[in-house]
Design a protein around this motif. Structure first.
Motif, short mmCIF file in Angstrom:
data_model
loop_
_atom_site.label_atom_id
_atom_site.label_comp_id
_atom_site.label_asym_id
_atom_site.label_seq_id
_atom_site.Cartn_x
_atom_site.Cartn_y
_atom_site.Cartn_z
N TYR A 96 -5.57 0.19 0.09
CA TYR A 96 -5.89 -0.91 -0.98
C TYR A 96 -4.50 -1.28 -1.65
O TYR A 96 -3.47 -0.48 -1.45
N TYR A 97 -4.28 -2.39 -2.19
CA TYR A 97 -2.99 -2.93 -2.96
C TYR A 97 -2.71 -1.99 -3.99
O TYR A 97 -3.55 -1.52 -4.85
N SER A 129 -3.84 2.28 -6.52
CA SER A 129 -5.25 2.03 -6.60
C SER A 129 -5.64 3.50 -6.30
O SER A 129 -5.29 4.46 -5.60
N ASP A 170 0.81 -1.19 0.08
CA ASP A 170 0.05 0.05 -0.13
C ASP A 170 0.93 1.28 0.05
O ASP A 170 1.00 1.58 1.13
N TYR A 188 -7.52 1.74 -11.14
CA TYR A 188 -6.03 1.63 -10.90
C TYR A 188 -5.53 3.01 -11.91
O TYR A 188 -6.33 3.29 -12.70
#
Length: 237
Positions: free
Chosen positions: A99-100, A127, A93, A132
């Protein structure tokens, strides 16, 4: 009742008498189709389709380097069971939204006149609230050596979790340890050359780089990678 419905009832009646099974396929004016995946990425790790759409054009002709192409200087934990912290792929993160985010390394190998040339790219994908984003694309330059030298990756990445880390920087004469504090996860860019190692982190949607030079921390906003892009490094036997 139309002729078509009468025929269906007759078929059902005969099937019941004979103990046979029957299948009626739905009629349609449209033929089914399968949408082709035009966003091919040469990789051995899973990449979400949404990210492939973002990076496919950037890495056309490139591939994710196999782990066997990394020396112990970049990947000392060869055989590690962490599939999300590899020298060509990390997951963390980076922007602190919970979020990744992802970082990828891709390289392109070519041969010419008894030499091989390895060009390398670093991609950072973050993200966002609506999906993305390709946050950064870096051309790190080209490494070259004669064909008698084994092909080896010159750069590799590692994940740095948020917190305090100690990173060692060395040259031919001495080594120094530097403490770095990260508010969010960061990316360590390692190199065969100890003087070309740095840490990337995101702060307020801006990418920063910490260059490691014998313990002296030099922070700067990353604005251009032109100098790295144009460099050609020749490895000597």
């Amino acid at each position: 009742m139309g002729v078509f419905k009468i025929n269906i009832i007759f078929v059902i009646f005969l099937s019941l008498l004979n103990g046979c099974a029957f299948i009626l396929e739905p009629q349609s004016d449209f033929e089914g189709y399968v949408e082709a995946d035009d966003y091919y990425v040469d990789t051995y790790v899973y990449i979400p389709y949404e990210i492939k759409v973002l990076i496919a054009d950037c890495v056309y002709g490139y591939c994710q380097p196999p782990l066997s192409r990394y020396g112990t200087g970049i990947y000392p934990n060869y055989g590690s069971d962490d599939p999300y912290n590899l020298p060509s792929y990390v997951r963390g993160d980076f922007n602190g939204d919970g979020y990744y985010d992802y970082a990828y390394m891709f390289s392109r190998l070519r041969w010419s006149d008894g030499f091989w040339y390895l060009k390398t790219k670093l991609l950072i994908v973050t993200s966002e609230w609506d999906g993305y984003k390709l946050f950064a694309e870096f051309d790190l330059g080209t490494v070259s050596a004669d064909c008698n030298t084994s092909v080896e990756e010159y750069w590799g990445i590692r994940l740095l979790r948020k917190g305090t880390h100690t990173v060692e920087s060395c040259n031919k004469r001495t080594c120094e340890k530097t403490s770095i504090n990260l508010d969010e996860d960061g990316i360590y860019l390692g190199s065969v050359d100890p003087q070309e190692r740095s840490v990337f982190y995101i702060e307020r949607s801006i990418l920063h780089e910490i260059t490691l030079d014998l313990g002296a921390i030099s922070k700067k906003k990353v604005s251009s990678m032109q100098e790295r892009k144009d460099q050609v490094i020749t490895l000597l036997n």
